[in-house]
Design a protein around this motif. Structure first.
Motif, mmCIF file in Angstrom:
data_model
loop_
_atom_site.group_PDB
_atom_site.id
_atom_site.type_symbol
_atom_site.label_atom_id
_atom_site.label_comp_id
_atom_site.label_asym_id
_atom_site.label_seq_id
_atom_site.Cartn_x
_atom_site.Cartn_y
_atom_site.Cartn_z
ATOM 1 N N HIS A 1 5.257 -22.451 16.784
ATOM 2 C CA HIS A 1 4.016 -22.717 16.053
ATOM 3 C C HIS A 1 2.938 -23.364 16.923
ATOM 4 C CE1 HIS A 1 5.609 -21.677 12.038
ATOM 5 N NE2 HIS A 1 6.762 -22.082 12.546
ATOM 6 N N GLN A 2 3.179 -23.417 18.225
ATOM 7 C CA GLN A 2 2.198 -23.963 19.175
ATOM 8 C C GLN A 2 1.737 -25.364 18.766
ATOM 9 O OE1 GLN A 2 -0.639 -20.613 19.148
ATOM 10 N NE2 GLN A 2 0.100 -20.101 21.192
ATOM 11 N N ILE A 3 2.718 -26.206 18.439
ATOM 12 C CA ILE A 3 2.442 -27.571 18.010
ATOM 13 C C ILE A 3 1.925 -28.395 19.190
ATOM 14 C CG2 ILE A 3 3.493 -29.688 17.118
ATOM 15 C CD1 ILE A 3 3.169 -27.437 15.032
ATOM 16 N N GLN A 4 0.959 -29.264 18.917
ATOM 17 C CA GLN A 4 0.354 -30.088 19.980
ATOM 18 C C GLN A 4 0.738 -31.558 19.895
ATOM 19 O OE1 GLN A 4 -3.260 -28.315 18.438
ATOM 20 N NE2 GLN A 4 -3.978 -28.070 20.538
ATOM 21 N N LEU A 5 1.299 -31.977 18.763
ATOM 22 C CA LEU A 5 1.726 -33.371 18.596
ATOM 23 C C LEU A 5 2.904 -33.408 17.635
ATOM 24 C CD1 LEU A 5 1.217 -36.438 19.066
ATOM 25 C CD2 LEU A 5 -0.261 -36.385 17.041
ATOM 26 N N LEU A 6 3.952 -34.101 18.050
ATOM 27 C CA LEU A 6 5.153 -34.255 17.233
ATOM 28 C C LEU A 6 5.216 -35.686 16.722
ATOM 29 C CD1 LEU A 6 8.019 -33.580 16.178
ATOM 30 C CD2 LEU A 6 8.864 -33.966 18.514
ATOM 31 N N ILE A 7 5.308 -35.834 15.391
ATOM 32 C CA ILE A 7 5.414 -37.148 14.757
ATOM 33 C C ILE A 7 6.792 -37.294 14.141
ATOM 34 C CG2 ILE A 7 4.520 -38.644 12.931
ATOM 35 C CD1 ILE A 7 1.830 -37.262 13.191
ATOM 36 N N THR A 8 7.389 -38.464 14.291
ATOM 37 C CA THR A 8 8.665 -38.707 13.638
ATOM 38 C C THR A 8 8.847 -40.194 13.388
ATOM 39 O OG1 THR A 8 11.032 -38.175 13.686
ATOM 40 C CG2 THR A 8 10.041 -38.945 15.740
ATOM 41 N N VAL A 9 9.767 -40.507 12.479
ATOM 42 C CA VAL A 9 10.193 -41.886 12.219
ATOM 43 C C VAL A 9 11.680 -41.923 12.555
ATOM 44 C CG1 VAL A 9 10.335 -43.757 10.523
ATOM 45 C CG2 VAL A 9 8.510 -42.038 10.343
#
Length: 358
Positions: A316-324
């Protein structure tokens, strides 16, 4: 748990209050005096509405509560929108790249404050071992000189609306970060993912892991070869455990709005666990939290959690990965695996970590 002060107006009366936030800034204790016997208790609902759970001992009108809530919202907006950013540096190439990334991000935000910080408890990155350590004053002068060089390097990148200041001291890194977070009302801490010296051959340094575990504000981890581009596609990778209790929804939502980015919600599970009867309630909670943002929801199976997430970011050509992250083995796994050929492609992907509320 976080404490801050607000000022608000009730009629012609100007009031100050001490606010203690709980539950990812969803519940608030408001006191006019420290340790008040019967404080005001407020709840901020998912959609942004407010509920007075306990009115306290003071007679405050509905307009007064609205002004109080507006003051809290204003404070949170300033924090969530990352007006104030702390960039950690040991003057390694990776740390310098993280500073450049921060400067470019600041430019996209139009107006922001960047503080470049070096902890002298973390030695300067150097190719040559020091036989006899110089006096502490020499270390400080060298650190300040390097900070000024870095400041001058990133100022043209950050744009005219951004101010850049420098700080250095002898406090331990994690303690300094959390003290500065409170003093400067930080919305974001940014650092690179390599250590110093020979550790630059590794994609994850012990300092990053330590800060990630203890940092009280969101931490953006920037890989050594990441180059900032306008962030248009962001994925929030989450599990389906205590979704309502542990997801910092408002913080993530505000940042997404600031970036004007498309949000993807991703859950990677093993053996169809996403659709296990035990997770149905959590799925419903996830949708209640996020449906108003109109994200794309994706539920997938993979034997390897990290690989599943990385496959999704590539597709998906993601530019930022967020996680907790609940287990920092997940965090370490992404970057340790980046040393292998299989995941080397993904080392450009910044990772934004929000601390789990406990």
């Amino acid at each position: 748990m976080e404490t801050f002060s607000i000022a608000f107006k009730v009629g012609n009366l100007e009031l100050d209050a001490i606010v203690t936030a709980f539950d990812h800034h969803r519940r608030f204790k408001v006191e006019m005096v420290t340790n008040e016997h019967d404080p005001i208790l407020l709840q901020r609902l998912t959609a942004g509405e407010w509920k007075v759970e306990q009115a306290g001992q003071r007679s405050i009108s509905e307009k007064g509560f609205a002004a109080m809530q507006e003051a809290i919202d204003s404070y949170l907006e300033k924090i969530y929108a990352a007006h104030n950013i702390l960039v950690l540096t040991d003057f390694s190439l990776a740390a310098s790249n993280a500073a450049k990334y921060a400067a470019a991000m600041a430019r996209s935000f139009n107006s922001i404050n960047i503080v470049l910080y070096h902890s002298m408890s973390v030695p300067l990155a150097t190719e040559i071992p020091l036989q006899t350590p110089p006096p502490a004053l020499d270390f400080q002068q060298e650190a300040l000189s390097k900070l000024e060089e870095l400041k001058n390097e990133i100022l043209p990148i950050s744009g005219s609306g951004t101010t850049v200041t420098v700080r250095t001291d002898e406090r331990p890194l994690v303690a300094a970060v959390n003290i500065l977070a409170e003093q400067l009302q930080l919305g974001l801490v940014i650092m690179g993912i390599t250590g110093k010296g020979n550790l630059e051959r590794v994609f994850i340094g012990s300092n990053t892991i330590t800060v990630a575990k203890e940092c009280k504000v969101p931490l953006l981890v920037v890989p050594a070869n990441a180059v900032f581009e306008k962030i248009e596609r962001v994925v929030f990778a989450c599990d389906l455990k205590k979704v309502s209790e542990t997801t910092p929804t408002q913080a993530i939502r505000t940042l997404i709005h600031k970036l004007n980015a498309k949000l993807y919600i991703l859950n990677v599970a093993r053996d169809g666990a996403s659709f296990n009867p035990a997770t149905i309630n959590e799925l419903a909670a996830l949708h209640r939290l996020w449906d108003e943002e109109h994200p794309e929801y994706h539920y997938t199976d993979h034997d390897d959690l990290v690989q599943g997430i990385m496959d999704f970011t590539k597709e998906h050509q993601i530019q930022l990965l967020i996680t907790v992250p609940r287990e920092y083995g997940f965090f370490e796994g992404i970057f340790h695996r980046s040393m292998t050929e299989k995941l080397a492609y993904h080392t450009h992907l910044p990772l934004l970590l929000f601390r789990e509320d406990k």
